[in-house]
Motif scaffolding. Structure first.
Motif, short mmCIF file in Angstrom:
data_model
loop_
_atom_site.label_atom_id
_atom_site.label_comp_id
_atom_site.label_asym_id
_atom_site.label_seq_id
_atom_site.Cartn_x
_atom_site.Cartn_y
_atom_site.Cartn_z
N HIS A 107 6.07 10.66 3.68
CA HIS A 107 5.88 10.12 5.09
C HIS A 107 5.93 8.69 5.02
O HIS A 107 6.12 7.93 5.54
CB HIS A 107 4.51 10.80 5.68
N LEU A 108 5.15 8.10 3.84
CA LEU A 108 5.18 6.83 3.21
C LEU A 108 6.71 6.07 3.32
O LEU A 108 6.29 4.60 3.88
CB LEU A 108 4.31 6.55 2.09
N HIS A 109 7.49 6.79 2.88
CA HIS A 109 8.96 6.35 2.56
C HIS A 109 9.10 6.26 4.30
O HIS A 109 10.10 5.52 4.04
CB HIS A 109 9.79 7.54 1.88
N HIS A 110 9.17 6.88 4.50
CA HIS A 110 9.41 7.11 6.55
C HIS A 110 8.68 5.93 7.52
O HIS A 110 8.77 4.62 8.29
CB HIS A 110 9.15 8.67 7.85
N SER A 111 8.35 5.49 7.22
CA SER A 111 6.73 4.79 7.53
C SER A 111 6.90 3.25 7.05
O SER A 111 6.37 2.29 7.71
CB SER A 111 4.93 4.96 7.36
N GLU A 112 7.51 3.34 5.67
CA GLU A 112 7.16 1.81 4.62
C GLU A 112 8.44 1.70 4.39
O GLU A 112 8.70 1.04 3.36
CB GLU A 112 6.41 1.75 3.62
N SER A 113 9.68 2.37 4.51
CA SER A 113 11.17 2.24 4.02
C SER A 113 11.57 1.06 4.20
O SER A 113 12.18 0.03 4.99
CB SER A 113 12.12 3.05 5.74
N GLY A 114 11.89 1.24 2.19
CA GLY A 114 12.74 -0.17 2.07
C GLY A 114 11.32 -0.85 1.47
O GLY A 114 12.45 -2.27 2.03
N THR A 115 10.60 -0.85 1.30
CA THR A 115 9.94 -2.32 1.23
C THR A 115 9.11 -2.00 0.19
O THR A 115 8.90 -0.95 -0.34
CB THR A 115 8.94 -2.08 2.52
N GLU A 116 7.69 -2.79 -0.18
CA GLU A 116 6.75 -2.43 -1.27
C GLU A 116 5.58 -1.17 -1.07
O GLU A 116 5.80 -0.42 -1.76
CB GLU A 116 6.34 -3.97 -2.01
N GLY A 117 5.40 -0.86 -0.11
CA GLY A 117 5.01 0.40 0.52
C GLY A 117 6.01 1.61 0.59
O GLY A 117 5.19 2.21 0.22
N ASP A 118 6.71 1.38 -0.14
CA ASP A 118 7.77 3.05 0.35
C ASP A 118 7.50 3.42 -1.16
O ASP A 118 7.95 2.63 -2.37
CB ASP A 118 8.90 2.38 -0.19
N PRO A 119 7.19 4.37 -1.90
CA PRO A 119 7.16 5.13 -2.81
C PRO A 119 8.18 5.61 -3.82
O PRO A 119 8.99 5.71 -4.90
CB PRO A 119 6.02 6.27 -2.65
N ASP A 120 9.25 5.41 -2.70
CA ASP A 120 10.88 6.22 -2.66
C ASP A 120 11.99 4.49 -3.33
O ASP A 120 12.93 4.79 -3.24
CB ASP A 120 11.36 6.60 -1.67
N PHE A 121 11.08 3.62 -2.57
CA PHE A 121 11.55 2.04 -2.94
C PHE A 121 11.66 1.82 -4.26
O PHE A 121 10.24 1.19 -4.85
CB PHE A 121 11.61 1.40 -1.97
N ASP A 122 12.20 0.32 -5.34
CA ASP A 122 12.32 0.18 -5.88
C ASP A 122 12.04 -1.55 -5.97
O ASP A 122 13.43 -1.98 -5.85
CB ASP A 122 12.77 0.04 -7.08
N PRO A 123 11.08 -2.42 -5.42
CA PRO A 123 11.48 -3.93 -4.81
C PRO A 123 11.62 -4.39 -5.76
O PRO A 123 12.40 -5.89 -5.97
CB PRO A 123 9.65 -4.00 -4.23
N ASP A 124 11.28 -3.93 -7.24
CA ASP A 124 11.91 -4.86 -8.64
C ASP A 124 13.50 -4.97 -9.13
O ASP A 124 14.01 -6.20 -9.10
CB ASP A 124 10.85 -4.68 -9.78
#
Length: 245
Positions: A107-124
Motif C-alpha cells: 500500500h505504501l508502494h502505491h501511495s508513494e510510488s517511485g519516491t523515497e517513501g516507496d519500500p519497493d524503490f531504490d532512490p540511491d
C-alpha cells in the motif's frame, strides 16, 4: 484513447479468482511434493528437471500474484478475512513471508510510488538493476523469514526425508528465480529510471508484451501503469483493459 474505467467488481469475480488461485496452488503443491520428495536422479529423469523447474518458477510467481490480489481485495471481493487467509497461505508456502508486512509495504508502494517513501524503490540506485534487487530482497527477507525457512528445511530433510539436491532444484532455485522474475518484470522495468519521463505521478510504465508473454513473465502485471490506475482489478482482468481502451 484514454482507458475507460471498467466496473470495480464483475459478477462471479470471487468465484473465478478463487478457482484460478486454487488451480495455481494445487499445481504448485503437486509439483513441489513430487520434486522435493519423489523425484529420482537417474536416467531420463534428468531431462525433465529444467522444464519442471521453469514451470515451478512460474507457479511461484503465481503464488505472489494471488497474494497481491488479496492485498487489493480483488481476489475475493468483500471478504477481507478470506483474502488475508489466502494471501498468507500463498506467501507462507512460497518462502515463509508475512502477509501483513507485504500488505503494508505494498500500500505504501502505491501511495508513494517511485519516491523515497516507496519500500519497493531504490532512490540511491534508481537505474541500476542489481543494487536495487539486493535492496528489494533485504526489504522482504529478514530474520523471521530466515528462521521459518531453516525450520522448514530441517523438517523436510531430517523428518520427511527430502534429498538436499531435490530441495535446491524444486524449491530453492524456483523461489530465487521467481523472486528475480517478479522484481524484474513487476518492479524494476516499470519503475526504474532510464532517462525518459514518466507519464504521471504513478512513476510507472507498461511493457508492450503480447498476451502470452505478458502472462508468462508476470501474470500481466508488466502492464504496470494500468495496474496503478486500476489497482482493484485482479490479474486475469488486466487484459480487459486493452478491449476497454
Amino acid at each position: 484513447m484514454p482507458l475507460s474505467p471498467p466496473p470495480a467488481v464483475i459478477r462471479g469475480q470471487g468465484a473465478i479468482g478463487l478457482t484460478l488461485a486454487l488451480l495455481v496452488l494445487a499445481a504448485w503443491l503437486a509439483l513441489h511434493v513430487y520434486g522435493v520428495y519423489f523425484h529420482r536422479w537417474s536416467g531420463w529423469s534428468w531431462l525433465v528437471v529444467p522444464p519442471l523447474m521453469a514451470l515451478q518458477t512460474w507457479l511461484s510467481v503465481g503464488l505472489f500474484i494471488i497474494a497481491h490480489d488479496a492485498i487489493h481485495g480483488s481476489l475475493a471481493p468483500g471478504h477481507r478475512c478470506l483474502n488475508r487467509a489466502m494471501g498468507q497461505l500463498c506467501v507462507g508456502l512460497y518462502a515463509g513471508f508475512r502477509f501483513r508486512r507485504l500488505e503494508a509495504n505494498h500500500h505504501l508502494h502505491h501511495s508513494e510510488s517511485g519516491t523515497e517513501g516507496d519500500p519497493d524503490f531504490d532512490p540511491d540506485a534508481p537505474g541500476r538493476l542489481l543494487p536495487w534487487f539486493y535492496r528489494f530482497f533485504r526489504t522482504y527477507f529478514g530474520l523471521v523469514e530466515f528462521a521459518v525457512l531453516t525450520v522448514w528445511l530441517g523438517v523436510a530433510i531430517f523428518v520427511l526425508g527430502a534429498h538436499p539436491a531435490n530441495l535446491i532444484a524444486f524449491w530453492g532455485l524456483p523461489a530465487l528465480l521467481s523472486a528475480f522474475q517478479l522484481f524484474f518484470f513487476g518492479t524494476w522495468l516499470p519503475h526504474h529510471h532510464d532517462g525518459s519521463a514518466f507519464g504521471d505521478g504513478h512513476n510507472a510504465r507498461s511493457n508492450g508484451f503480447g498476451p502470452l508473454a505478458s502472462l508468462l513473465t508476470c501474470f500481466h502485471f508488466g502492464r504496470h501503469h494500468e495496474h496503478h490506475l486500476h489497482p482493484y482489478l485482479p490479474w486475469w482482468r488486466i487484459p480487459d483493459l486493452s478491449r476497454e481502451g
